[in-house]
Design a protein around this motif. Structure first.
Motif, PDB file in Angstrom:
ATOM      1  N   HIS A   1       0.808  -1.213   0.000  1.00  0.00           N
ATOM      2  CA  HIS A   1       0.000   0.000   0.000  1.00  0.00           C
ATOM      3  C   HIS A   1       0.849   1.275   0.000  1.00  0.00           C
ATOM      4  CE1 HIS A   1      -3.047  -2.922   1.205  1.00  0.00           C
ATOM      5  NE2 HIS A   1      -3.897  -2.067   0.676  1.00  0.00           N
ATOM      6  N   TRP A   2       2.172   1.142  -0.130  1.00  0.00           N
ATOM      7  CA  TRP A   2       3.031   2.331  -0.209  1.00  0.00           C
ATOM      8  C   TRP A   2       2.867   2.931  -1.601  1.00  0.00           C
ATOM      9  CZ3 TRP A   2       5.484   5.382   3.051  1.00  0.00           C
ATOM     10  CH2 TRP A   2       6.389   6.317   2.540  1.00  0.00           C
ATOM     11  N   THR A   3       2.741   4.234  -1.657  1.00  0.00           N
ATOM     12  CA  THR A   3       2.613   4.922  -2.934  1.00  0.00           C
ATOM     13  C   THR A   3       3.428   6.204  -2.922  1.00  0.00           C
ATOM     14  OG1 THR A   3       1.077   5.923  -4.517  1.00  0.00           O
ATOM     15  CG2 THR A   3       0.482   6.091  -2.192  1.00  0.00           C
ATOM     16  N   VAL A   4       4.010   6.534  -4.057  1.00  0.00           N
ATOM     17  CA  VAL A   4       4.728   7.810  -4.175  1.00  0.00           C
ATOM     18  C   VAL A   4       3.757   8.917  -4.574  1.00  0.00           C
ATOM     19  CG1 VAL A   4       6.957   6.763  -4.673  1.00  0.00           C
ATOM     20  CG2 VAL A   4       5.413   7.319  -6.561  1.00  0.00           C
ATOM     21  N   ASP A   5       2.552   8.532  -4.967  1.00  0.00           N
ATOM     22  CA  ASP A   5       1.514   9.491  -5.339  1.00  0.00           C
ATOM     23  C   ASP A   5       0.532   9.631  -4.182  1.00  0.00           C
ATOM     24  OD1 ASP A   5      -0.133  11.204  -6.736  1.00  0.00           O
ATOM     25  OD2 ASP A   5      -1.197   9.588  -7.757  1.00  0.00           O
ATOM     26  N   CYS A   6       0.959  10.316  -3.163  1.00  0.00           N
ATOM     27  CA  CYS A   6       0.137  10.453  -1.964  1.00  0.00           C
ATOM     28  C   CYS A   6      -0.903  11.556  -2.185  1.00  0.00           C
ATOM     29  CB  CYS A   6       1.026  10.776  -0.765  1.00  0.00           C
ATOM     30  SG  CYS A   6       0.174  10.510   0.778  1.00  0.00           S
ATOM     31  N   SER A   7      -2.130  11.136  -2.413  1.00  0.00           N
ATOM     32  CA  SER A   7      -3.187  12.099  -2.729  1.00  0.00           C
ATOM     33  C   SER A   7      -3.633  12.912  -1.519  1.00  0.00           C
ATOM     34  CB  SER A   7      -4.391  11.375  -3.347  1.00  0.00           C
ATOM     35  OG  SER A   7      -4.895  10.417  -2.450  1.00  0.00           O
ATOM     36  N   HIS A   8      -3.230  12.501  -0.325  1.00  0.00           N
ATOM     37  CA  HIS A   8      -3.556  13.250   0.895  1.00  0.00           C
ATOM     38  C   HIS A   8      -2.241  13.670   1.558  1.00  0.00           C
ATOM     39  CE1 HIS A   8      -7.829  12.326   0.931  1.00  0.00           C
ATOM     40  NE2 HIS A   8      -7.534  11.078   0.685  1.00  0.00           N
TER      41      HIS A   8
END
Length: 93
Positions: free
Chosen positions: A35-42
């Motif tokens: 669930h790690w993402t470089v596109d953190c929408s928050h």
């Protein structure tokens, strides 16, 4: 449905199990890393988090709860966040 407190508790349990030297069940850690993402929408808000994972020398994870997701910002790990849909169909192992 997941909550910030639930993820913080599961994270603490997984890290404590590693420290105890017991059976290394990394299924939760693997699940969380998926669930790690470089596109953190928050981006991390200035408000206090709903929960914090803080164990010994490990980096703190500040968990913020939104309607659609639980977002974990890791102190010292810039460039992304954990983004867990509140209704993730996969269990928090």
């Amino acid at each position: 449905m997941y909550s910030a407190e639930h993820l913080a508790e599961r994270f603490a349990d997984a890290i404590a199990a590693r420290w105890r030297g017991g059976a290394n069940d990394d299924s939760f850690v693997d699940w969380l890393e998926a669930h790690w993402t470089v596109d953190c929408s928050h981006p991390e808000p200035p408000d206090p988090p709903q929960a914090v994972s803080l164990l010994g020398g490990m980096p703190a994870v500040r968990w913020h709860q939104y309607d659609d997701a639980i977002v974990g910002h890791v102190v010292g790990r810039p460039g992304g966040c954990y983004w867990v849909p509140r209704r993730d169909p996969r269990p928090a192992a």
